[in-house]
Design a protein around this motif. Structure first.
Motif, PDB file in Angstrom:
ATOM      1  N   ALA A  54     -17.342   0.104   7.948  1.00 16.19           N
ATOM      2  CA  ALA A  54     -16.092  -0.238   7.265  1.00 16.19           C
ATOM      3  C   ALA A  54     -15.395  -1.409   7.964  1.00 16.19           C
ATOM      4  CB  ALA A  54     -15.166   0.974   7.220  1.00 16.19           C
ATOM      5  N   ASN A  55     -15.436  -1.421   9.295  1.00 19.99           N
ATOM      6  CA  ASN A  55     -14.838  -2.527  10.036  1.00 19.99           C
ATOM      7  C   ASN A  55     -15.587  -3.834   9.776  1.00 19.99           C
ATOM      8  OD1 ASN A  55     -13.137  -0.610  11.042  1.00 19.99           O
ATOM      9  ND2 ASN A  55     -13.650  -0.914  13.192  1.00 19.99           N
ATOM     10  N   ARG A  56     -16.925  -3.755   9.770  1.00 27.46           N
ATOM     11  CA  ARG A  56     -17.698  -4.967   9.494  1.00 27.46           C
ATOM     12  C   ARG A  56     -17.475  -5.405   8.047  1.00 27.46           C
ATOM     13  NH1 ARG A  56     -24.172  -5.335  10.386  1.00 27.46           N
ATOM     14  NH2 ARG A  56     -24.149  -4.105   8.474  1.00 27.46           N
ATOM     15  N   SER A  57     -17.299  -4.445   7.152  1.00 23.31           N
ATOM     16  CA  SER A  57     -16.988  -4.769   5.760  1.00 23.31           C
ATOM     17  C   SER A  57     -15.715  -5.605   5.678  1.00 23.31           C
ATOM     18  CB  SER A  57     -16.816  -3.480   4.941  1.00 23.31           C
ATOM     19  OG  SER A  57     -16.404  -3.768   3.622  1.00 23.31           O
ATOM     20  N   PHE A  58     -14.702  -5.221   6.444  1.00 22.12           N
ATOM     21  CA  PHE A  58     -13.436  -5.957   6.439  1.00 22.12           C
ATOM     22  C   PHE A  58     -13.619  -7.364   7.010  1.00 22.12           C
ATOM     23  CE2 PHE A  58      -8.657  -5.691   7.660  1.00 22.12           C
ATOM     24  CZ  PHE A  58      -8.330  -6.406   6.514  1.00 22.12           C
ATOM     25  N   ALA A  59     -14.445  -7.488   8.050  1.00 21.45           N
ATOM     26  CA  ALA A  59     -14.711  -8.815   8.622  1.00 21.45           C
ATOM     27  C   ALA A  59     -15.464  -9.693   7.620  1.00 21.45           C
ATOM     28  CB  ALA A  59     -15.506  -8.672   9.920  1.00 21.45           C
ATOM     29  N   TYR A  60     -16.445  -9.107   6.929  1.00 23.61           N
ATOM     30  CA  TYR A  60     -17.137  -9.862   5.874  1.00 23.61           C
ATOM     31  C   TYR A  60     -16.150 -10.276   4.786  1.00 23.61           C
ATOM     32  CZ  TYR A  60     -22.020  -9.085   7.336  1.00 23.61           C
ATOM     33  OH  TYR A  60     -23.222  -9.110   7.995  1.00 23.61           O
ATOM     34  N   PHE A  61     -15.253  -9.363   4.432  1.00 21.97           N
ATOM     35  CA  PHE A  61     -14.234  -9.654   3.426  1.00 21.97           C
ATOM     36  C   PHE A  61     -13.421 -10.878   3.831  1.00 21.97           C
ATOM     37  CE2 PHE A  61      -9.968  -9.267   1.728  1.00 21.97           C
ATOM     38  CZ  PHE A  61     -10.171  -8.878   0.419  1.00 21.97           C
ATOM     39  N   LYS A  62     -13.057 -10.953   5.105  1.00 23.29           N
ATOM     40  CA  LYS A  62     -12.241 -12.070   5.581  1.00 23.29           C
ATOM     41  C   LYS A  62     -12.994 -13.401   5.512  1.00 23.29           C
ATOM     42  CE  LYS A  62      -8.227 -10.345   6.836  1.00 23.29           C
ATOM     43  NZ  LYS A  62      -6.953 -10.861   6.275  1.00 23.29           N
ATOM     44  N   THR A  63     -14.323 -13.359   5.575  1.00 26.00           N
ATOM     45  CA  THR A  63     -15.109 -14.596   5.444  1.00 26.00           C
ATOM     46  C   THR A  63     -15.565 -14.823   3.996  1.00 26.00           C
ATOM     47  OG1 THR A  63     -17.221 -13.505   5.937  1.00 26.00           O
ATOM     48  CG2 THR A  63     -15.961 -14.343   7.810  1.00 26.00           C
ATOM     49  N   GLU A  64     -15.036 -14.024   3.075  1.00 25.24           N
ATOM     50  CA  GLU A  64     -15.343 -14.115   1.644  1.00 25.24           C
ATOM     51  C   GLU A  64     -16.786 -13.750   1.310  1.00 25.24           C
ATOM     52  OE1 GLU A  64     -13.845 -17.676  -0.226  1.00 25.24           O
ATOM     53  OE2 GLU A  64     -12.079 -17.693   1.052  1.00 25.24           O
ATOM     54  N   ALA A  65     -17.433 -13.037   2.223  1.00 28.61           N
ATOM     55  CA  ALA A  65     -18.780 -12.526   1.951  1.00 28.61           C
ATOM     56  C   ALA A  65     -18.641 -11.170   1.262  1.00 28.61           C
ATOM     57  CB  ALA A  65     -19.571 -12.414   3.250  1.00 28.61           C
ATOM     58  N   PHE A  66     -18.136 -11.206   0.036  1.00 29.76           N
ATOM     59  CA  PHE A  66     -17.770  -9.973  -0.651  1.00 29.76           C
ATOM     60  C   PHE A  66     -18.979  -9.104  -0.986  1.00 29.76           C
ATOM     61  CE2 PHE A  66     -14.265 -12.930  -2.120  1.00 29.76           C
ATOM     62  CZ  PHE A  66     -13.336 -12.450  -1.207  1.00 29.76           C
ATOM     63  N   GLY A  67     -20.119  -9.724  -1.239  1.00 28.07           N
ATOM     64  CA  GLY A  67     -21.332  -8.948  -1.508  1.00 28.07           C
ATOM     65  C   GLY A  67     -21.721  -8.094  -0.311  1.00 28.07           C
ATOM     66  N   PHE A  68     -21.711  -8.709   0.878  1.00 36.20           N
ATOM     67  CA  PHE A  68     -22.023  -7.959   2.103  1.00 36.20           C
ATOM     68  C   PHE A  68     -20.939  -6.915   2.387  1.00 36.20           C
ATOM     69  CE2 PHE A  68     -24.850 -11.381   4.324  1.00 36.20           C
ATOM     70  CZ  PHE A  68     -25.784 -11.235   3.309  1.00 36.20           C
ATOM     71  N   ALA A  69     -19.698  -7.232   2.063  1.00 42.24           N
ATOM     72  CA  ALA A  69     -18.595  -6.295   2.281  1.00 42.24           C
ATOM     73  C   ALA A  69     -18.775  -5.035   1.436  1.00 42.24           C
ATOM     74  CB  ALA A  69     -17.261  -6.969   1.961  1.00 42.24           C
ATOM     75  N   VAL A  70     -19.195  -5.222   0.188  1.00 47.66           N
ATOM     76  CA  VAL A  70     -19.465  -4.065  -0.670  1.00 47.66           C
ATOM     77  C   VAL A  70     -20.607  -3.233  -0.100  1.00 47.66           C
ATOM     78  CG1 VAL A  70     -20.361  -3.357  -2.925  1.00 47.66           C
ATOM     79  CG2 VAL A  70     -18.552  -5.075  -2.795  1.00 47.66           C
ATOM     80  N   ALA A  71     -21.669  -3.896   0.348  1.00 50.94           N
ATOM     81  CA  ALA A  71     -22.838  -3.184   0.880  1.00 50.94           C
ATOM     82  C   ALA A  71     -22.459  -2.345   2.098  1.00 50.94           C
ATOM     83  CB  ALA A  71     -23.943  -4.176   1.240  1.00 50.94           C
ATOM     84  N   ASP A  72     -21.624  -2.905   2.997  1.00 54.72           N
ATOM     85  CA  ASP A  72     -21.196  -2.149   4.175  1.00 54.72           C
ATOM     86  C   ASP A  72     -20.285  -0.987   3.801  1.00 54.72           C
ATOM     87  OD1 ASP A  72     -22.632  -3.266   6.206  1.00 54.72           O
ATOM     88  OD2 ASP A  72     -21.035  -4.544   6.970  1.00 54.72           O
ATOM     89  N   ALA A  73     -19.413  -1.201   2.825  1.00 54.66           N
ATOM     90  CA  ALA A  73     -18.558  -0.105   2.367  1.00 54.66           C
ATOM     91  C   ALA A  73     -19.410   1.002   1.761  1.00 54.66           C
ATOM     92  CB  ALA A  73     -17.544  -0.626   1.352  1.00 54.66           C
ATOM     93  N   ASP A  74     -20.442   0.617   1.009  1.00 58.06           N
ATOM     94  CA  ASP A  74     -21.386   1.613   0.468  1.00 58.06           C
ATOM     95  C   ASP A  74     -22.005   2.436   1.595  1.00 58.06           C
ATOM     96  OD1 ASP A  74     -21.034   0.896  -2.185  1.00 58.06           O
ATOM     97  OD2 ASP A  74     -22.758  -0.454  -2.243  1.00 58.06           O
ATOM     98  N   SER A  75     -22.415   1.756   2.672  1.00 64.84           N
ATOM     99  CA  SER A  75     -23.042   2.451   3.807  1.00 64.84           C
ATOM    100  C   SER A  75     -22.060   3.414   4.461  1.00 64.84           C
ATOM    101  CB  SER A  75     -23.537   1.433   4.840  1.00 64.84           C
ATOM    102  OG  SER A  75     -24.559   0.623   4.298  1.00 64.84           O
ATOM    103  N   ALA A  76     -20.802   2.985   4.604  1.00 62.40           N
ATOM    104  CA  ALA A  76     -19.794   3.852   5.210  1.00 62.40           C
ATOM    105  C   ALA A  76     -19.584   5.104   4.365  1.00 62.40           C
ATOM    106  CB  ALA A  76     -18.481   3.086   5.359  1.00 62.40           C
TER     107      ALA A  76
END
Length: 486
Positions: A54-76
């Protein structure tokens, strides 16, 4: 032996927690890429903790890597279905991807679990409004909608005698008008709506006669400056002209998309660009970016800004004009400039780009050449990969090399990504990213950059820091969602 295994497992857990804390400090310092690397280390040490993803998802979100952010949230969520923050992170990332129904579903879960959280409730309410509005707009669509521009009569608008700003005499643009307009914008004043409409309509007319791939030849006594994203940062935008000269017939410019959204002075940026395009149609060029689309403008502030400063009618005219902007520029037959990047297919030619029917496309069809031109990103690894943004693809150095060779090109210039020093050279020198919004969103701390190109195709890079601007935060017109993206 079992005791030794248990010892190493516990040691890894301890190291993972220490690494996560180091990542959190990097995140707080807004060093998001470094934070992502540290969170990844923590996950490698202990892949069973939902909070790390979830933390890495937020960091990806901040870099606009929204696809990776969704994937990390899915994992969490998969690791811990009761972990509410995972649903919130996924909702935010899906908002970034304009997947509003998916975002609404997760916001509803978060509200149900945290009924006292007023912030989440307001975001759910706003998301509900967007979903209902999109459904309503689809319901009233007709098969052949008439453009507002085709029926709009600007001559019916009267300029009041009390108006003290610049005026378009006989409906013609002048350098003096633009200079006075820019100074007025600098002082946070508007021009008359009639003149704003005239500028938009004039540029739309030019663009309707412009091909999807525009050929640019740099004369011997001239230079062409390629600028990346400026994202509504008007004061940094006009600083480019201060350090590099205003547009003229010999001081040519190519602004490579993402003129609007994020920054809260997008209207001032786009009207200035459109005015210069009208004045110098063969010396100032504009590429469409992924933010010159309706779905982005609804979330990231431009629609709200235009409605607040002028009217819904004006936003509709901007929308119709954005859908006429060209998709790529070819400099001296050797340098291709696009906003995003390359394609999921190996056989794409310049003629394929020329033949794209871009007109009237206010949204982008995922998987289309047009969408990939505006959304794709380079990657270090060979081949292609899934997009970190969730739209387009990622392409490696071999893909760039093959495309350039097939089309007899020397170089690809693109924008679309914030870079610490304003630009970066990748893919064995064949792919250059330039980004021209310094201290992006008032938070990233990056430099901006521009590229000056001479007639013999020599490149000179200029970098610059952010300049002060009025105390209006980024995304100020983006309603409840402004807080998600700043």
């Amino acid at each position: 032996m079992l005791n030794l295994v248990v010892f190493f497992l516990e040691e890894n857990k301890t190291k993972a927690e220490e690494t996560k804390e180091a990542a959190n400090k990097l995140f707080q310092a807004m060093k998001y890429e470094a934070a992502i690397d540290k969170y990844s280390e923590a996950i490698k040490l202990n892949p069973t903790v939902a909070a790390y993803y979830a933390n890495r998802s937020f960091a990806y979100f901040k870099t606009e890597a929204f696809g990776f952010a969704v994937a990390d949230a899915d994992s969490a969520i998969k690791l811990d279905p009761s972990y509410t923050k995972g649903y919130y992170r996924r909702a935010a990332a899906n908002m970034g991807l304009c997947k509003f129904e998916d975002a609404r579903r997760d916001f509803r879960i978060v509200v149900k679990r945290s009924p006292g959280d007023k912030d989440v409730k307001s975001k759910l309410t706003e998301c509900e409004k967007i979903v209902k509005r999109i459904a309503f707009e689809k319901a009233i669509e007709v098969d052949s909608p008439k453009n507002l521009a085709e029926t709009f009569d600007v001559t019916t608008i009267t300029v009041e005698s009390s108006y003290d700003g610049p005026k378009l005499e006989d409906g013609k643009i002048t350098k003096e008008f633009i200079e006075e307009m820019m100074e007025r914008f600098k002082n946070q004043k508007k021009i008359h709506k009639k003149h704003a409409f005239q500028i938009i309509l004039a540029v739309r007319k030019i663009m309707l006669e412009t091909p999807s791939l525009v050929d640019i030849t740099i004369p011997q006594d001239s230079k062409l400056t390629v600028c990346g994203d400026v994202h509504g940062q008007y004061y940094d935008f006009i600083n480019i002209f201060k350090i590099n000269g205003v547009p003229s017939e010999t001081n040519m410019y190519l602004f490579n998309g993402d003129f609007v959204d994020r920054g809260s002075f997008s209207l001032e940026v786009i009207l200035t660009l459109f005015a210069y395009k009208w004045l110098y149609p063969k010396s100032l060029y504009l590429t469409r970016g992924n933010h010159e689309t309706d779905d982005m403008n609804k979330v990231y502030g431009f629609e709200g800004e235009v409605k607040a400063k002028f009217s819904e009618e004006m936003f509709e005219l901007f929308s119709e004009t954005f859908s006429t902007l060209p998709l790529a520029h070819l400099i001296n037959q050797k340098i291709l400039v696009v906003h995003g990047g390359l394609f999921s297919r190996d056989d794409v030619t310049l003629d394929d780009i020329r033949n794209i029917d871009r007109f009237g496309k206010k949204q982008l069809e995922h998987g289309s050449l047009m969408c990939e031109l505006l959304w794709s990103d380079p990657q270090a690894q060979p081949g292609r990969g899934p997009s970190k943004r969730g739209v387009g693809i990622q392409f490696g150095p071999d893909v760039t090399e093959s495309f350039l060779k097939r089309n007899n090109l020397d170089l690809l210039i693109r924008s679309h990504e914030v870079k610490e020093n304003g630009y970066v050279i990748e893919h064995n020198g064949k792919c250059i990213t330039v980004f021209s919004a310094p201290n992006y969103c008032d938070t990233i701390g990056n430099k901006g950059a521009i590229i000056n190109i001479t007639s013999d195709l020599k490149l000179d890079y200029k970098t610059f820091e952010a300049v002060p601007h009025p105390n209006i935060r980024p995304m100020a017109y983006a309603s409840q969602f402004g807080g998600l993206f700043t």
